[in-house]
Design a protein around this motif. Structure first.
Motif, PDB file in Angstrom:
ATOM      1  N   GLY A  24      32.134  31.462  45.956  1.00  0.00           N
ATOM      2  CA  GLY A  24      31.655  31.796  44.621  1.00  0.00           C
ATOM      3  C   GLY A  24      31.114  33.201  44.525  1.00  0.00           C
ATOM      4  O   GLY A  24      31.335  33.905  43.537  1.00  0.00           O
ATOM      5  N   ASP A  25      30.391  33.660  45.566  1.00  0.00           N
ATOM      6  CA  ASP A  25      29.841  35.006  45.537  1.00  0.00           C
ATOM      7  C   ASP A  25      30.918  36.065  45.759  1.00  0.00           C
ATOM      8  O   ASP A  25      30.702  37.240  45.466  1.00  0.00           O
ATOM      9  N   GLU A  26      32.060  35.673  46.298  1.00  0.00           N
ATOM     10  CA  GLU A  26      33.119  36.635  46.575  1.00  0.00           C
ATOM     11  C   GLU A  26      34.072  36.806  45.396  1.00  0.00           C
ATOM     12  O   GLU A  26      34.573  37.902  45.157  1.00  0.00           O
ATOM     13  N   ALA A  27      34.340  35.739  44.655  1.00  0.00           N
ATOM     14  CA  ALA A  27      35.206  35.803  43.475  1.00  0.00           C
ATOM     15  C   ALA A  27      34.317  35.560  42.255  1.00  0.00           C
ATOM     16  O   ALA A  27      34.070  34.422  41.879  1.00  0.00           O
ATOM     17  N   VAL A  28      33.836  36.620  41.660  1.00  0.00           N
ATOM     18  CA  VAL A  28      32.840  36.528  40.602  1.00  0.00           C
ATOM     19  C   VAL A  28      33.508  36.353  39.244  1.00  0.00           C
ATOM     20  O   VAL A  28      34.341  37.171  38.847  1.00  0.00           O
ATOM     21  N   LYS A  29      33.135  35.312  38.561  1.00  0.00           N
ATOM     22  CA  LYS A  29      33.589  35.144  37.181  1.00  0.00           C
ATOM     23  C   LYS A  29      32.687  35.968  36.268  1.00  0.00           C
ATOM     24  O   LYS A  29      31.490  35.713  36.163  1.00  0.00           O
ATOM     25  N   VAL A  30      33.294  36.928  35.622  1.00  0.00           N
ATOM     26  CA  VAL A  30      32.529  37.828  34.770  1.00  0.00           C
ATOM     27  C   VAL A  30      32.249  37.145  33.438  1.00  0.00           C
ATOM     28  O   VAL A  30      33.180  36.711  32.763  1.00  0.00           O
ATOM     29  N   ALA A  31      30.969  37.062  33.062  1.00  0.00           N
ATOM     30  CA  ALA A  31      30.584  36.391  31.824  1.00  0.00           C
ATOM     31  C   ALA A  31      30.127  37.362  30.755  1.00  0.00           C
ATOM     32  O   ALA A  31      30.157  37.045  29.565  1.00  0.00           O
ATOM     33  N   LYS A  32      29.687  38.552  31.162  1.00  0.00           N
ATOM     34  CA  LYS A  32      29.263  39.566  30.209  1.00  0.00           C
ATOM     35  C   LYS A  32      29.481  40.932  30.837  1.00  0.00           C
ATOM     36  O   LYS A  32      29.806  41.034  32.037  1.00  0.00           O
ATOM     37  N   SER A  33      29.319  41.974  30.064  1.00  0.00           N
ATOM     38  CA  SER A  33      29.577  43.328  30.544  1.00  0.00           C
ATOM     39  C   SER A  33      28.736  43.631  31.779  1.00  0.00           C
ATOM     40  O   SER A  33      27.559  43.253  31.864  1.00  0.00           O
ATOM     41  N   GLY A  34      29.333  44.287  32.752  1.00  0.00           N
ATOM     42  CA  GLY A  34      28.634  44.613  33.983  1.00  0.00           C
ATOM     43  C   GLY A  34      29.401  45.615  34.809  1.00  0.00           C
ATOM     44  O   GLY A  34      30.585  45.873  34.571  1.00  0.00           O
ATOM     45  N   THR A  35      28.706  46.213  35.785  1.00  0.00           N
ATOM     46  CA  THR A  35      29.318  47.154  36.710  1.00  0.00           C
ATOM     47  C   THR A  35      29.172  46.593  38.116  1.00  0.00           C
ATOM     48  O   THR A  35      28.096  46.125  38.498  1.00  0.00           O
ATOM     49  N   TYR A  36      30.245  46.636  38.892  1.00  0.00           N
ATOM     50  CA  TYR A  36      30.318  45.915  40.159  1.00  0.00           C
ATOM     51  C   TYR A  36      30.798  46.818  41.282  1.00  0.00           C
ATOM     52  O   TYR A  36      31.649  47.691  41.074  1.00  0.00           O
ATOM     53  N   THR A  37      30.260  46.571  42.459  1.00  0.00           N
ATOM     54  CA  THR A  37      30.830  47.128  43.679  1.00  0.00           C
ATOM     55  C   THR A  37      31.712  46.049  44.296  1.00  0.00           C
ATOM     56  O   THR A  37      31.234  44.959  44.610  1.00  0.00           O
ATOM     57  N   VAL A  38      33.000  46.344  44.451  1.00  0.00           N
ATOM     58  CA  VAL A  38      33.967  45.376  44.963  1.00  0.00           C
ATOM     59  C   VAL A  38      34.442  45.848  46.323  1.00  0.00           C
ATOM     60  O   VAL A  38      34.899  46.984  46.469  1.00  0.00           O
ATOM     61  N   ARG A  39      34.325  44.972  47.319  1.00  0.00           N
ATOM     62  CA  ARG A  39      34.750  45.307  48.675  1.00  0.00           C
ATOM     63  C   ARG A  39      36.212  44.946  48.897  1.00  0.00           C
ATOM     64  O   ARG A  39      36.775  44.123  48.183  1.00  0.00           O
ATOM     65  N   SER A  40      36.794  45.551  49.928  1.00  0.00           N
ATOM     66  CA  SER A  40      38.179  45.268  50.279  1.00  0.00           C
ATOM     67  C   SER A  40      38.349  43.786  50.567  1.00  0.00           C
ATOM     68  O   SER A  40      37.503  43.160  51.204  1.00  0.00           O
ATOM     69  N   LEU A  41      39.451  43.224  50.122  1.00  0.00           N
ATOM     70  CA  LEU A  41      39.680  41.790  50.171  1.00  0.00           C
ATOM     71  C   LEU A  41      39.602  41.246  51.598  1.00  0.00           C
ATOM     72  O   LEU A  41      39.097  40.140  51.824  1.00  0.00           O
ATOM     73  N   TYR A  42      40.091  42.005  52.573  1.00  0.00           N
ATOM     74  CA  TYR A  42      40.082  41.544  53.960  1.00  0.00           C
ATOM     75  C   TYR A  42      39.220  42.418  54.858  1.00  0.00           C
ATOM     76  O   TYR A  42      39.259  42.289  56.082  1.00  0.00           O
ATOM     77  N   GLY A  43      38.410  43.280  54.259  1.00  0.00           N
ATOM     78  CA  GLY A  43      37.578  44.182  55.041  1.00  0.00           C
ATOM     79  C   GLY A  43      36.302  43.523  55.539  1.00  0.00           C
ATOM     80  O   GLY A  43      36.035  42.344  55.295  1.00  0.00           O
ATOM     81  N   SER A  44      35.493  44.300  56.243  1.00  0.00           N
ATOM     82  CA  SER A  44      34.237  43.806  56.783  1.00  0.00           C
ATOM     83  C   SER A  44      33.159  43.799  55.710  1.00  0.00           C
ATOM     84  O   SER A  44      33.342  44.309  54.608  1.00  0.00           O
ATOM     85  N   GLY A  45      32.019  43.227  56.041  1.00  0.00           N
ATOM     86  CA  GLY A  45      30.900  43.194  55.116  1.00  0.00           C
ATOM     87  C   GLY A  45      30.950  41.981  54.207  1.00  0.00           C
ATOM     88  O   GLY A  45      31.914  41.213  54.199  1.00  0.00           O
ATOM     89  N   THR A  46      29.894  41.812  53.455  1.00  0.00           N
ATOM     90  CA  THR A  46      29.790  40.688  52.536  1.00  0.00           C
ATOM     91  C   THR A  46      29.654  41.203  51.118  1.00  0.00           C
ATOM     92  O   THR A  46      29.410  42.381  50.887  1.00  0.00           O
ATOM     93  N   GLY A  47      29.802  40.306  50.157  1.00  0.00           N
ATOM     94  CA  GLY A  47      29.652  40.681  48.764  1.00  0.00           C
ATOM     95  C   GLY A  47      30.880  40.354  47.946  1.00  0.00           C
ATOM     96  O   GLY A  47      31.725  39.553  48.342  1.00  0.00           O
TER      97      GLY A  47
END
Length: 444
Positions: free
Chosen positions: A226-249
């Motif tokens: 759930g934290d990796e595939a975020v359903k956007v409900a309202k306007s926002g700005t996001y940092t998106v990590r590489s799909l298969y890269g390291s790190g979390t988020g």
């Protein structure tokens, strides 16, 4: 009880409307899917060296490297892998039929009957993969897989098997369609037109088995948390990590677009996948059907995976996808270094100028096992619950052909598409058998 086969010719459009395969439910913990690999001989064509073929299949399906198992274990991060069913890889079964004509329906009918005589039933496997010598069959496909079902047909020419075909056909078993691309003039989402050009971002779209799965495919199978595939409900700005890269988020944004969904991902080389895929990419999932998602392409080229820059069709910094009618805009503010900053505006409300500060990665140096990502969704997100999926169809499933001729991408034949042609054959089958043959004829 399985239904008897019947076939009739219908158009490719009718195939698309005939029904949507039931979604595959991915487990929360590692899920081993049992594969019954069956070698079959014909009355006029047999494996010249069954022992060598069995060794090849053991390595190709279940080996630690360069196998069906290693691929899906990597792209799902251990959520799904494969193991040999209790019967192991069976010695060749003699089918009372000639090879000529490559009758996939008859091959599967006789194979399932033979398995039942051996006491091997549907309770013993999730997949049946039928491997047969191709010297006299004259098959006009590289391989076949039932969409949302559990059957694959793997003709073998000589002492080798195409890993691209193997990974691709099991992708059909997971419910994935051939992934194409939409041509969108001036980044206007309302102007997008469907094309027969493949995405080259997944084995399901001509990317070969060196490509990972796309974010919509992972969402379809619930292989992103759930934290990796975020359903956007309202306007926002996001940092998106590489799909298969390291790190979390955050690894994908799932954005409402009228009745559809727009999925945004960042790709980059990681492990054995995505060596030639990078940058920000977006996909339209029609009516929330992630398995049918198409790449949104604002360029005018095909960008074969073995030509040009890896990110030639990626959304560059400053690119804004818009749909005025739906009051949606998506802007790439920054991209590089395995992540991107993406601003999403819904209902005409401007997005914040910056993404919330990222939390530092969890320290696991103490020797504790890695924990599930704990990053909270960025501003504008709603907690991810069960992925939106189309209502399950009946027991009938689709059957689609592989989208690649070898382990690398193959150019489109003149005057035709790589994966889809004008016709298709429908065959009513049982739960694990084929229901629809989607024509994808290509040069051999």
């Amino acid at each position: 009880m399985r239904l008897s086969p019947r076939t009739l010719l219908i158009s490719a459009t009718a195939v698309a409307l005939a029904g949507i395969a039931a979604p595959v439910q991915a487990a929360d913990s590692p899920q081993e899917r049992r594969v019954q690999v069956v070698m079959v001989n014909f009355s006029d064509s047999t494996f010249p060296d069954p022992g060598a073929t069995k060794s090849l299949l053991q390595k190709s399906y279940f080996g630690e490297n360069k196998s069906l198992t290693s691929y899906y274990n990597e792209v799902t991060r251990g959520a799904t892998t494969f193991e040999a069913a209790g019967g192991g890889i069976l010695d060749p079964i003699e089918l009372p039929m000639s090879a000529a004509g490559c009758d996939s329906s008859k091959i599967s009918d006789l194979t399932y009957q033979a398995l039942e005589k051996k006491g091997i039933t549907e309770e013993d496997y999730e997949h049946v993969s039928i491997v047969f010598p191709n010297q006299k069959t004259d098959c006009d496909y590289l391989a076949l897989g039932s969409v949302g079902g559990g059957t694959t047909w793997m003709p073998i020419d000589g002492a080798e098997i195409s890993m691209t075909a193997l990974v691709h056909e099991f992708g059909h078993n997971f419910g994935y369609s051939h992934q194409l691309r939409e041509r969108c003039a001036s980044a206007d989402l309302a102007s997008c037109k469907a094309s027969e050009d493949t995405s080259h971002k997944t084995p399901m779209g001509g990317g070969g088995w060196a490509a990972g799965l796309t974010a919509p495919e992972l969402i379809h199978s619930k292989w992103l948390s759930g934290d990796e595939a975020v359903k956007v409900a309202k306007s926002g700005t996001y940092t998106v990590r590489s799909l298969y890269g390291s790190g979390t988020g955050v690894r994908a944004l799932d954005i409402p677009l009228g009745e559809d969904r727009l999925v945004v991902e960042v790709r980059g080389a990681s492990g054995t996948v995505d060596g030639r895929i990078s940058g920000v990419h977006a996909y339209r999932a029609p009516k929330g059907d992630y398995a049918e998602a198409a790449l949104v392409d604002t360029t005018d080229a095909d960008h074969w995976s073995d030509k040009g820059e890896a990110d030639a069709d990626a959304l560059a910094e400053g690119t804004t996808l818009t749909d005025a009618g739906e009051k949606v805009s998506v802007k790439v503010l920054a991209s590089g270094g395995g992540k991107a900053t993406v601003a999403v505006s819904l209902d005409g409300v401007p997005a914040p100028a910056e993404a919330p500060a990222e939390k530092p990665a969890q320290d696991t140096s103490s020797g504790d096992s890695a924990q599930k990502p704990t990053d909270k969704p960025a501003s504008g997100a709603e907690p991810q619950t069960e992925s939106e999926q189309p209502a399950p169809a009946s027991d009938d499933e689709e059957l689609a052909e592989t989208g690649a001729e070898s382990d690398t991408a193959v150019p489109v034949a003149a005057g035709g598409a790589l994966l889809l042609a004008l016709g298709a054959v429908f065959a009513a089958r049982g739960r694990r058998r084929a229901a629809t043959v989607r024509s994808g004829r290509h040069s051999r």
